[in-house]
Structures are given as C-alpha cells and as structure tokens.
Scaffold this motif. Structure first.
Motif, PDB file in Angstrom:
ATOM      1  N   ASN A  24      -0.455  10.194  30.162  1.00  9.49           N
ATOM      2  CA  ASN A  24      -1.233  10.539  29.187  1.00  9.49           C
ATOM      3  C   ASN A  24      -2.816  10.006  29.554  1.00  9.49           C
ATOM      4  N   PRO A  57      -5.586  12.027  26.633  1.00  9.42           N
ATOM      5  CA  PRO A  57      -4.686  12.455  25.685  1.00  9.42           C
ATOM      6  C   PRO A  57      -5.044  13.672  24.963  1.00  9.42           C
ATOM      7  N   ASN A  62      -1.345  14.521  34.244  1.00  5.89           N
ATOM      8  CA  ASN A  62      -1.402  13.925  32.786  1.00  5.89           C
ATOM      9  C   ASN A  62      -0.089  12.886  32.921  1.00  5.89           C
TER      10      ASN A  62
END
Length: 185
Positions: free
Chosen positions: A57, A60, A54
């Motif tokens: 992002n 999210p 991640n």
C-alpha cells in the motif's frame, strides 16, 4: 513547495531518505511526496517495481490514481507532477514527470540513481533527463481537487519567468535605440 522549487532545491544532490542502499530512485520520490504534497509514502519493499505493484500500500488508493500505460492509446499521457515507473532491470526505476512530448515517445523527468554503479556518486545524484516511454509500466497521480490549482500556479510562475525575460529583452532594445539616437545626433 511546487515541482520547480523542488527541482531547483535538489538538482545535482544525492537524496537518501531511508538510509538504506544510499541514494536510490525511490528516495527521491519519497522526498518529493513529503516536500511537495506533504504525504509520507509507505515502504517500497526493496524496489521501484514493488512500489508500482503497491504490495505494501505504498500509494494508498484513496490518495493516488494508478494509471497503467497503454501503448495503443496515443491520448494517454502522464502529466507534470506524476510519478512514473519503468520496468527495466531487476528492480525497475521510478521518476518524476516534468514534461512529456506527445507523439514523440519522449519524456522529460527528474531522476536519481541511473544505475551505473561505478561508485563515483555521479549516477546517484538527481538531475533532469530525457527518456522514452519504452518499458514504461505507468504512473501514479495524486487524487486531489486542489492539485489542478497547483498546476495553474506552476504555469503562472513559468509565465512570470517568460515575462521577466521579455522585459529584459525590451530593456536591451530601449538601450540600443538610445545608442542609435545618440549616434545620429
């Protein structure tokens, strides 16, 4: 669109969403989240492993729950619809969970680009496969209160299909009974 419809529509096709490096596993995931959840994922930055980490992002935190695989917890299993990550190779791999088989180290997934790179394009096409939990990093699950409803809808569709099959079998039995009565008459 639900998971079954997505698989039906894209099975045996090469999905290339970003037009980078042809049909990659991450392209299938991006198409999946767009078509099924109406969510556009951020970039994976060159690999499935980057998506899992991640770094940009990609998933999210307010929309996705990250569940790290714990091999010691037999009760921890992915669910149908989850996006599951594997650690093998330089870039890793990512699949869509269809079904899991608790206690068997077996999982059914919708997959694209298994990576033989023999340029026949067969490996790039999406398909249903069985695999193991070996080298599984974990999975992302959508945080959506209505998502459980989608599971129920999908289960209902499965039950409708089973009911259709039973009705067809029932019709065949009725015909056999009619034939038997005609023979006896």
């Amino acid at each position: 669109m639900n998971l079954s419809e997505f698989i039906w529509k894209y099975n045996n096709q090469s999905i290339d969403v970003d037009w980078v490096y042809w049909s990659q596993c991450v392209d299938l995931i991006k198409k999946y989240t767009i078509d099924v959840f109406w969510i556009t994922l951020w970039t994976f930055w060159w690999s499935a492993k980057s998506g899992w980490n991640n770094k940009s992002n990609t998933f999210p935190e307010d929309e996705w729950e990250k569940i790290e695989n714990n091999y010691d917890d037999e009760d921890q299993t992915p669910k149908a619809w989850d996006i599951i990550f594997w650690w093998y190779g330089t870039y890793g791999h990512v699949w869509i969970v269809i079904n899991w088989f608790k206690g068997e180290n077996k999982i059914e997934v919708f997959n694209q680009n298994t990576g033989n790179w023999n340029w026949t394009w067969y490996d790039d096409r999406s398909r249903i496969e069985n695999n193991t939990y070996n080298q599984c990093l974990g999975w992302y699950r959508l945080k959506d209160d209505n998502f459980e409803m989608n599971d129920l809808i999908n289960e209902n569709e499965s039950l409708k299909e089973k009911n259709k099959t039973l009705n067809e079998e029932n019709s065949e039995l009725k015909e056999k009974i009619k034939d038997a009565i005609n023979i006896l008459s």
